[in-house]
Design an enzyme around this catalytic site. Structure first.
Site, PDB file in Angstrom:
ATOM      1  N   TRP A 285       0.830  -1.218   0.000  1.00  0.00           N
ATOM      2  CA  TRP A 285       0.000   0.000   0.000  1.00  0.00           C
ATOM      3  C   TRP A 285       0.865   1.268   0.000  1.00  0.00           C
ATOM      4  CZ3 TRP A 285      -1.724   3.215   4.551  1.00  0.00           C
ATOM      5  CH2 TRP A 285      -2.670   4.170   4.166  1.00  0.00           C
TER       6      TRP A 285
ATOM      7  N   GLN B 188       6.084   5.044  -4.789  1.00  0.00           N
ATOM      8  CA  GLN B 188       7.421   5.322  -4.240  1.00  0.00           C
ATOM      9  C   GLN B 188       8.469   4.306  -4.690  1.00  0.00           C
ATOM     10  OE1 GLN B 188       5.705   5.318  -0.116  1.00  0.00           O
ATOM     11  NE2 GLN B 188       7.052   7.076   0.182  1.00  0.00           N
TER      12      GLN B 188
ATOM     13  N   TYR C  85      -4.832  -0.539  -4.883  1.00  0.00           N
ATOM     14  CA  TYR C  85      -3.558   0.127  -4.577  1.00  0.00           C
ATOM     15  C   TYR C  85      -2.951   0.650  -5.885  1.00  0.00           C
ATOM     16  CZ  TYR C  85      -3.639  -2.023   0.127  1.00  0.00           C
ATOM     17  OH  TYR C  85      -3.978  -2.411   1.404  1.00  0.00           O
TER      18      TYR C  85
ATOM     19  N   PRO D  39       1.273  -1.122  11.241  1.00  0.00           N
ATOM     20  CA  PRO D  39       1.832  -1.303  12.589  1.00  0.00           C
ATOM     21  C   PRO D  39       2.602  -0.082  13.080  1.00  0.00           C
ATOM     22  CG  PRO D  39       3.116  -2.515  10.953  1.00  0.00           C
ATOM     23  CD  PRO D  39       1.883  -2.038  10.253  1.00  0.00           C
ATOM     24  N   LEU D  40       3.060   0.764  12.147  1.00  0.00           N
ATOM     25  CA  LEU D  40       3.795   1.967  12.556  1.00  0.00           C
ATOM     26  C   LEU D  40       2.929   3.217  12.403  1.00  0.00           C
ATOM     27  CD1 LEU D  40       7.268   1.129  10.913  1.00  0.00           C
ATOM     28  CD2 LEU D  40       6.545   0.798  13.289  1.00  0.00           C
TER      29      LEU D  40
ATOM     30  N   LYS E 243       9.791   9.646  13.249  1.00  0.00           N
ATOM     31  CA  LYS E 243      10.314  10.505  12.173  1.00  0.00           C
ATOM     32  C   LYS E 243       9.525  11.802  12.004  1.00  0.00           C
ATOM     33  CE  LYS E 243       9.703   8.757   7.914  1.00  0.00           C
ATOM     34  NZ  LYS E 243       9.760   7.633   6.941  1.00  0.00           N
TER      35      LYS E 243
ATOM     36  N   ARG F 222       5.983   9.531   3.756  1.00  0.00           N
ATOM     37  CA  ARG F 222       4.577   9.363   3.345  1.00  0.00           C
ATOM     38  C   ARG F 222       3.778  10.625   3.614  1.00  0.00           C
ATOM     39  NH1 ARG F 222       1.306   4.033   5.209  1.00  0.00           N
ATOM     40  NH2 ARG F 222       2.932   3.120   3.889  1.00  0.00           N
TER      41      ARG F 222
ATOM     42  N   GLU G 102      15.882  -2.756   8.835  1.00  0.00           N
ATOM     43  CA  GLU G 102      15.687  -2.336  10.238  1.00  0.00           C
ATOM     44  C   GLU G 102      14.479  -3.057  10.838  1.00  0.00           C
ATOM     45  OE1 GLU G 102      15.299   1.938  10.863  1.00  0.00           O
ATOM     46  OE2 GLU G 102      14.310   1.604  12.793  1.00  0.00           O
ATOM     47  N   ASN G 103      13.392  -3.068  10.080  1.00  0.00           N
ATOM     48  CA  ASN G 103      12.136  -3.604  10.618  1.00  0.00           C
ATOM     49  C   ASN G 103      12.205  -5.109  10.891  1.00  0.00           C
ATOM     50  OD1 ASN G 103      11.293  -1.006  10.343  1.00  0.00           O
ATOM     51  ND2 ASN G 103       9.974  -1.359   8.574  1.00  0.00           N
TER      52      ASN G 103
HETATM   53  N1  LIG Z   1      -6.698  -3.719   4.682  1.00  0.00           N
HETATM   54  C1  LIG Z   1      -6.497  -2.439   4.708  1.00  0.00           C
HETATM   55  O1  LIG Z   1      -7.452  -1.639   4.706  1.00  0.00           O
HETATM   56  C2  LIG Z   1      -5.090  -1.902   4.747  1.00  0.00           C
HETATM   57  C3  LIG Z   1      -4.872  -0.536   4.959  1.00  0.00           C
HETATM   58  C4  LIG Z   1      -3.561  -0.092   5.002  1.00  0.00           C
HETATM   59  C5  LIG Z   1      -2.501  -0.989   4.826  1.00  0.00           C
HETATM   60  N2  LIG Z   1      -2.761  -2.306   4.598  1.00  0.00           N
HETATM   61  C6  LIG Z   1      -1.654  -3.268   4.375  1.00  0.00           C
HETATM   62  O2  LIG Z   1      -0.716  -3.196   5.438  1.00  0.00           O
HETATM   63  C7  LIG Z   1       0.594  -2.932   4.920  1.00  0.00           C
HETATM   64  C8  LIG Z   1       1.377  -2.114   5.922  1.00  0.00           C
HETATM   65  O3  LIG Z   1       0.692  -0.876   6.172  1.00  0.00           O
HETATM   66  P1  LIG Z   1       1.511   0.474   6.212  1.00  0.00           P
HETATM   67  O4  LIG Z   1       2.338   0.622   4.984  1.00  0.00           O
HETATM   68  O5  LIG Z   1       0.564   1.564   6.554  1.00  0.00           O
HETATM   69  O6  LIG Z   1       2.499   0.156   7.460  1.00  0.00           O
HETATM   70  P2  LIG Z   1       3.256   1.116   8.467  1.00  0.00           P
HETATM   71  O7  LIG Z   1       4.326   0.278   9.050  1.00  0.00           O
HETATM   72  O8  LIG Z   1       2.309   1.743   9.410  1.00  0.00           O
HETATM   73  O9  LIG Z   1       3.875   2.278   7.558  1.00  0.00           O
HETATM   74  C9  LIG Z   1       4.858   1.969   6.625  1.00  0.00           C
HETATM   75  C10 LIG Z   1       5.570   3.246   6.199  1.00  0.00           C
HETATM   76  O10 LIG Z   1       6.281   3.810   7.309  1.00  0.00           O
HETATM   77  C11 LIG Z   1       7.567   4.251   6.885  1.00  0.00           C
HETATM   78  N3  LIG Z   1       8.561   3.363   7.515  1.00  0.00           N
HETATM   79  C12 LIG Z   1       8.539   2.011   7.621  1.00  0.00           C
HETATM   80  N4  LIG Z   1       9.599   1.546   8.281  1.00  0.00           N
HETATM   81  C13 LIG Z   1      10.328   2.618   8.625  1.00  0.00           C
HETATM   82  C14 LIG Z   1      11.529   2.778   9.337  1.00  0.00           C
HETATM   83  N5  LIG Z   1      12.193   1.743   9.843  1.00  0.00           N
HETATM   84  N6  LIG Z   1      12.013   4.043   9.511  1.00  0.00           N
HETATM   85  C15 LIG Z   1      11.352   5.113   9.022  1.00  0.00           C
HETATM   86  N7  LIG Z   1      10.195   5.033   8.325  1.00  0.00           N
HETATM   87  C16 LIG Z   1       9.679   3.782   8.135  1.00  0.00           C
HETATM   88  C17 LIG Z   1       7.587   4.126   5.365  1.00  0.00           C
HETATM   89  O11 LIG Z   1       7.012   5.289   4.787  1.00  0.00           O
HETATM   90  P3  LIG Z   1       7.856   6.564   4.228  1.00  0.00           P
HETATM   91  O12 LIG Z   1       9.290   6.135   4.075  1.00  0.00           O
HETATM   92  O13 LIG Z   1       7.224   6.918   2.950  1.00  0.00           O
HETATM   93  O14 LIG Z   1       7.680   7.620   5.268  1.00  0.00           O
HETATM   94  C18 LIG Z   1       6.630   2.964   5.149  1.00  0.00           C
HETATM   95  O15 LIG Z   1       6.096   2.903   3.867  1.00  0.00           O
HETATM   96  C19 LIG Z   1       0.299  -2.220   3.601  1.00  0.00           C
HETATM   97  O16 LIG Z   1       1.373  -2.259   2.706  1.00  0.00           O
HETATM   98  C20 LIG Z   1      -0.898  -2.983   3.093  1.00  0.00           C
HETATM   99  O17 LIG Z   1      -0.479  -4.191   2.506  1.00  0.00           O
HETATM  100  C21 LIG Z   1      -4.040  -2.768   4.572  1.00  0.00           C
END
Ligand SMILES: NC(=O)c1ccc[n+]([C@@H]2O[C@H](COP(=O)([O-])OP(=O)(O)OC[C@H]3O[C@@H](n4cnc5c(N)ncnc54)[C@H](OP(=O)(O)O)[C@@H]3O)[C@@H](O)[C@H]2O)c1
Length: 321
Positions: free
Chosen positions: A21, A27, A54, A211-212, A220, A230, A295-296
Site C-alpha cells: 500500500w 514510491q 492500490y 503497525p507503525l 520521524k 509518506r 531495520e524492521n
Molecule cells: N486492509 C487495509 O485496509 C489496509 C490498509 C492499510 C494498509 N494495509 C496493508 O498493510 C501494509 C502495511 O501498512 P503500512 O504501509 O501503513 O504500514 P506502516 O508500518 O504503518 O507504515 C509503513 C511506512 O512507514 C515508513 N517506515 C517504515 N519503516 C520505517 C523505518 N524503519 N524508519 C522510518 N520510516 C519507516 C515508510 O514510509 P515513508 O518512508 O514513505 O515515510 C513505510 O512505507 C500495507 O502495505 C498494506 O499491505 C491494509
C-alpha cells in the site's frame, strides 16, 4: 523468522510480512520492489499483501513483475489481494461485494499479477448493500474455481464476520478464515471485546496493518514532516493531520526511552509490540526503501523484551487500563 498459523487454518505465515500500500508504483518501481521483496524473503517473510485498488491496479502489476523476476517457487510464498473499491466509477463496479464485481474482479487481479491464483482473497470492506449470502457464495465459487485458496475480511464488524461464517457453515461453503484489521499502539479497537470470541474461540486469523501508524511510530515526524516521507506525498493530506497531531507526537516521545532501554529503534519496538498479541497471525509491514525493511525485520529480536512491567508502562502512556 518465526511462523504462526493463520488462526486455525492449516497454513503458516511469517510473523512479519510485507505489503504494498502507498509504496509500490508511487514510491517504488520494479527494481526497488524486487530489492525489497528479496530482502524480505531472505529474512524469512513468506506473505506479500496487495489490493486491487492500490495505485489503481499498478501495485498488483509491479508485484507481478517483481515475482516474475524473482522466480521463486510458487509453493514458497503466499500472495493476497483485496476487492471492494473497484477500478471503475460505474454502478456495480465500485464500493461493492456483489457477485458480478467479485467474480470479474479476481480475474483482473490475477491478470495484473500474472498468477494462476492468490493464496488469500479479502473483502476489503463490508458492503451493507449486498446480502451476505451473495458475497459468501461468490467467494466460495472463486475458491472452488481455484482462483483463491482462502478468503477473509478486512475492517469488518465482528457481527458481520460471524454472519458470514454462520451462513457458510450452514450451507457447507468455504468460510472466511482471516480478518485484516488495523493494529498499532494507537489503534487497538479491532481486538476489542467484540472480536474476542472470533479470535479466541473460533480460531479466526488476523493479518494486521499499519503497525507503525504510517510511520508516526518511528519518531520521524517528531520535528515536522520529512520531505521524503509518506506524510509529504501528494494526495495524502488526510493523513497529515494524524502524523502531526501534538498529543500523538507526545506519546511517541514518551515511548522513546522505553525503546532505547531495550536497545530497539522506535520502529522495531512498535512492530515487536504488535506481536505480543497472541491473536495476531502476522504483522504486515510496509517500507518505501530497503534500509527500512532491514531495520524492521530485526524487530523480532525484541518480542521477548516486553515484560508485564514494560507493557503496563506502555498502556499507561496510551491511557489503557
Ligand atoms: N486492509 C487495509 O485496509 C489496509 C490498509 C492499510 C494498509 N494495509 C496493508 O498493510 C501494509 C502495511 O501498512 P503500512 O504501509 O501503513 O504500514 P506502516 O508500518 O504503518 O507504515 C509503513 C511506512 O512507514 C515508513 N517506515 C517504515 N519503516 C520505517 C523505518 N524503519 N524508519 C522510518 N520510516 C519507516 C515508510 O514510509 P515513508 O518512508 O514513505 O515515510 C513505510 O512505507 C500495507 O502495505 C498494506 O499491505 C491494509
Amino acid at each position: 523468522m518465526k511462523y504462526r498459523h493463520l488462526g486455525k487454518a492449516g497454513i503458516q505465515v511469517s510473523e512479519l510480512s510485507f505489503g504494498s500500500w502507498v509504496t509500490f508504483h508511487t514510491q517504488s518501481g520494479i527494481d526497488s520492489t524486487v530489492e525489497m521483496m528479496a530482502a524480505a524473503f531472505d529474512a524469512g517473510v513468506n506473505f506479500f499483501d496487495n489490493a486491487e485498488n492500490y495505485a489503481a491496479g499498478k501495485s498488483e502489476e509491479i508485484m507481478g513483475a517483481a515475482l516474475q523476476k524473482l522466480g521463486w517457487r510458487r509453493g514458497s510464498y503466499l500472495v493476497s489481494t483485496k476487492l471492494f473499491w473497484g477500478l471503475h466509477a460505474r454502478p456495480n463496479e465500485q464500493n461493492t461485494l456483489n457477485r458480478k464485481y467479485l467474480i470479474e474482479g479476481i480475474d483482473g487481479s490475477l491478470k495484473r499479477m500474472d498468477l494462476d491464483y492468490v493464496d488469500l482473497l479479502y473483502c476489503h470492506r463490508a458492503d451493507p448493500t449486498t446480502p451476505i449470502e451473495e458475497t459468501v457464495w461468490a467467494m466460495h465459487n472463486i475458491i472452488e474455481h481455484g482462483k483463491a485458496l482462502y478468503w477473509g475480511t478486512s475492517e469488518w464488524e465482528a457481527a458481520d464476520i460471524l454472519s458470514a461464517i454462520e451462513f457458510a457453515e450452514r450451507h457447507h461453503l468455504h468460510k472466511p478464515v482471516v480478518e485484516q484489521p488495523v493494529y498499532n499502539l494507537f489503534q487497538r479497537h479491532r481486538f476489542g471485546p467484540d472480536y474476542e470470541c472470533l479470535y479466541r474461540d473460533m480460531g479466526y486469523g488476523s493479518t494486521t496493518w499499519s503497525p507503525l501508524a504510517s510511520g508516526l511510530l518511528t519518531g520521524k515526524y517528531n520535528d515536522g514532516i520529512p520531505s521524503n516521507s509518506r506524510g509529504a506525498l501528494e494526495g495524502y493530506d488526510w493523513l497529515r493531520n494524524e502524523l502531526t497531531d501534538k498529543e500523538r507526537l507526545a506519546k511517541v516521545a514518551m515511548l522513546a526511552p522505553i525503546a532505547e532501554q531495550m536497545g530497539a529503534t522506535l520502529a522495531q519496538f512498535s512492530l515487536a509490540w504488535c506481536l505480543q498479541n497472541p491473536f495476531v497471525s502476522t504483522v504486515m509491514t510496509g517500507a518505501s526503501r530497503v534500509e527500512q525493511l532491514h531495520e524492521n525485520m530485526k524487530a523480532l529480536q525484541f518480542v521477548d523484551s516486553f515484560t508485564p512491567g514494560v507493557l503496563t508502562e506502555i498502556d499507561r502512556i496510551f491511557d489503557v487500563t
